[in-house]
Design an enzyme around this catalytic site. Sequence first.
Site, PDB file in Angstrom:
ATOM      1  N   ASN A 196       1.065  -1.000  -0.301  1.00 23.71           N
ATOM      2  CA  ASN A 196       0.224   0.041   0.428  1.00 23.71           C
ATOM      3  C   ASN A 196       0.847   1.116  -0.081  1.00 23.71           C
ATOM      4  O   ASN A 196       0.686   2.010  -0.298  1.00 23.71           O
ATOM      5  CB  ASN A 196      -0.795   0.059   1.398  1.00 23.71           C
ATOM      6  CG  ASN A 196      -2.299  -0.705   0.482  1.00 23.71           C
ATOM      7  OD1 ASN A 196      -2.757  -0.382   0.219  1.00 23.71           O
ATOM      8  ND2 ASN A 196      -2.560  -2.400   1.788  1.00 23.71           N
TER       9      ASN A 196
ATOM     10  N   ARG B 210       3.822   0.358  26.297  1.00 23.84           N
ATOM     11  CA  ARG B 210       3.453   1.078  24.936  1.00 23.84           C
ATOM     12  C   ARG B 210       3.670   2.379  24.684  1.00 23.84           C
ATOM     13  O   ARG B 210       4.019   3.375  23.913  1.00 23.84           O
ATOM     14  CB  ARG B 210       1.904   0.755  24.967  1.00 23.84           C
ATOM     15  CG  ARG B 210       1.843   1.445  23.769  1.00 23.84           C
ATOM     16  CD  ARG B 210      -0.338   1.120  23.896  1.00 23.84           C
ATOM     17  NE  ARG B 210      -0.900  -0.380  24.189  1.00 23.84           N
ATOM     18  CZ  ARG B 210      -0.270  -1.664  23.350  1.00 23.84           C
ATOM     19  NH1 ARG B 210      -0.053  -1.402  21.583  1.00 23.84           N
ATOM     20  NH2 ARG B 210      -0.804  -2.759  23.514  1.00 23.84           N
TER      21      ARG B 210
ATOM     22  N   MET C 286       1.294  -2.874  11.997  1.00 22.39           N
ATOM     23  CA  MET C 286       0.357  -3.846  13.321  1.00 22.39           C
ATOM     24  C   MET C 286       0.415  -3.234  14.773  1.00 22.39           C
ATOM     25  O   MET C 286       0.999  -5.226  15.107  1.00 22.39           O
ATOM     26  CB  MET C 286       0.533  -5.211  12.411  1.00 22.39           C
ATOM     27  CG  MET C 286       0.427  -5.450  11.082  1.00 22.39           C
ATOM     28  SD  MET C 286      -1.250  -4.926  10.601  1.00 22.39           S
ATOM     29  CE  MET C 286      -2.030  -6.506  11.218  1.00 22.39           C
TER      30      MET C 286
ATOM     31  N   HIS D 269      -8.253  -0.777   6.482  1.00 26.96           N
ATOM     32  CA  HIS D 269      -8.728  -1.743   7.346  1.00 26.96           C
ATOM     33  C   HIS D 269      -9.048  -2.700   6.064  1.00 26.96           C
ATOM     34  O   HIS D 269     -10.429  -2.191   5.207  1.00 26.96           O
ATOM     35  CB  HIS D 269      -8.999  -2.006   8.965  1.00 26.96           C
ATOM     36  CG  HIS D 269      -9.351  -2.856   8.880  1.00 26.96           C
ATOM     37  ND1 HIS D 269      -8.607  -3.433   9.695  1.00 26.96           N
ATOM     38  CD2 HIS D 269     -10.585  -3.895   9.298  1.00 26.96           C
ATOM     39  CE1 HIS D 269      -9.301  -4.647  10.438  1.00 26.96           C
ATOM     40  NE2 HIS D 269     -10.122  -5.197   9.951  1.00 26.96           N
TER      41      HIS D 269
ATOM     42  N   GLU E 234      -9.791   4.213  19.369  1.00 26.67           N
ATOM     43  CA  GLU E 234     -10.748   2.843  20.108  1.00 26.67           C
ATOM     44  C   GLU E 234     -10.221   1.956  18.299  1.00 26.67           C
ATOM     45  O   GLU E 234     -10.760   2.491  17.260  1.00 26.67           O
ATOM     46  CB  GLU E 234     -11.890   3.143  19.380  1.00 26.67           C
ATOM     47  CG  GLU E 234     -12.746   1.318  19.758  1.00 26.67           C
ATOM     48  CD  GLU E 234     -14.069   1.613  19.936  1.00 26.67           C
ATOM     49  OE1 GLU E 234     -14.821   0.348  19.771  1.00 26.67           O
ATOM     50  OE2 GLU E 234     -15.180   3.149  19.706  1.00 26.67           O
ATOM     51  N   LEU E 235      -9.414   1.154  18.563  1.00 26.53           N
ATOM     52  CA  LEU E 235      -8.967   0.338  17.304  1.00 26.53           C
ATOM     53  C   LEU E 235      -9.839  -0.183  16.739  1.00 26.53           C
ATOM     54  O   LEU E 235     -11.133  -0.868  16.258  1.00 26.53           O
ATOM     55  CB  LEU E 235      -8.725  -1.288  17.247  1.00 26.53           C
ATOM     56  CG  LEU E 235      -7.898  -2.860  16.388  1.00 26.53           C
ATOM     57  CD1 LEU E 235      -6.389  -1.725  16.109  1.00 26.53           C
ATOM     58  CD2 LEU E 235      -7.909  -3.367  17.167  1.00 26.53           C
TER      59      LEU E 235
HETATM   60  C1  GAR Z   1      -3.131  -4.689   3.582  1.00 26.44           C
HETATM   61  O1  GAR Z   1      -3.778  -6.218   3.807  1.00 26.44           O
HETATM   62  C2  GAR Z   1      -4.200  -4.086   5.290  1.00 26.44           C
HETATM   63  O2  GAR Z   1      -5.153  -3.740   4.939  1.00 26.44           O
HETATM   64  C3  GAR Z   1      -3.671  -4.408   6.737  1.00 26.44           C
HETATM   65  O3  GAR Z   1      -2.569  -4.633   5.818  1.00 26.44           O
HETATM   66  C4  GAR Z   1      -1.803  -5.351   5.002  1.00 26.44           C
HETATM   67  C5  GAR Z   1      -0.784  -4.619   4.284  1.00 26.44           C
HETATM   68  O4  GAR Z   1      -0.563  -5.001   3.190  1.00 26.44           O
HETATM   69  N1  GAR Z   1      -3.507  -3.552   7.475  1.00 26.44           N
HETATM   70  C6  GAR Z   1      -4.377  -4.041   8.404  1.00 26.44           C
HETATM   71  O5  GAR Z   1      -5.331  -5.051   8.579  1.00 26.44           O
HETATM   72  C7  GAR Z   1      -4.714  -3.030   9.706  1.00 26.44           C
HETATM   73  N2  GAR Z   1      -5.470  -3.224  10.938  1.00 26.44           N
HETATM   74  P1  GAR Z   1       1.015  -3.705   2.535  1.00 26.44           P
HETATM   75  O6  GAR Z   1       1.877  -4.253   3.383  1.00 26.44           O
HETATM   76  O7  GAR Z   1       1.480  -5.501   1.454  1.00 26.44           O
HETATM   77  O8  GAR Z   1      -0.072  -3.087   2.170  1.00 26.44           O
END
Ligand code: GAR
Length: 214
Positions: A14, A65, A90, A109, A143-144
């Site tokens: 992304n 944290r 993450m 997300h 909130e997550l």
């Molecule tokens: C993506 O699918 C994004 O939507 C997800 O992690 C992946 C990262 O892919 N994000 C989450 O789950 C956040 N809660 P990338 O490193 O190839 O962009």
Amino acid sequence: MKRIVILLSGRGSNMQAVVERCEAEGWPAQVVGVASNKADAGGLEWAAQRGIATAVVDHKAFATRDAFDAELARVIDRWSPDLLVLAGFMRILGAEFVRHYEGRMLNVHPSLLPAFTGLHTHRRAIEAGCKVAGLTVHFVTPELDHGPIVAQAVVPVLPGDDEDTLSARVLAREHQLYPLAVRWFVEGKLRLHDGVVAHTDGESQVLWPGVGVS
Ligand code: GAR
């Protein structure tokens, strides 16, 4: 020129989509830094090769944290961002960190929020018998996986889908929609009213199956 900082924890596809579209389409913006909590995140190497400044703040090096968040914010703020883009970052961010970037932090997300917050979204959607899945771009709130929704894309869940096939279908849409939403932000085209985001020109904030983007 708006200054974009991207946070990631993994391959960074992304991030690549945002950087490439920003350059190719001549947005009034520049990706000035990429930070990760993981030194081995593939996205870091890609960014460095592209001449983008990178930084690692390893969460394992911090006892709390709050200490991690404070160091991350210090590193990010050296780049003076107008916008923070979470691209597969993450780690859960604390309320103080989130408040510091309130209104200028976006996340993608891989589900149609508010359904399936958290992890394993594609598996859970298949197990639930969902006929559609998708992704959500939203402003980050404490909130997550919540916060005002900027845009969503919908994809079908097809018979025989597994986590891999569905996530690939969703990811292809992420690469279209997330850069578009970031572009709207840097062009000043998003308006937030009573927790609901609208596009100032009335552009559709949803991609449906079979409908592309210009
Ligand atoms: C993506 O699918 C994004 O939507 C997800 O992690 C992946 C990262 O892919 N994000 C989450 O789950 C956040 N809660 P990338 O490193 O190839 O962009």
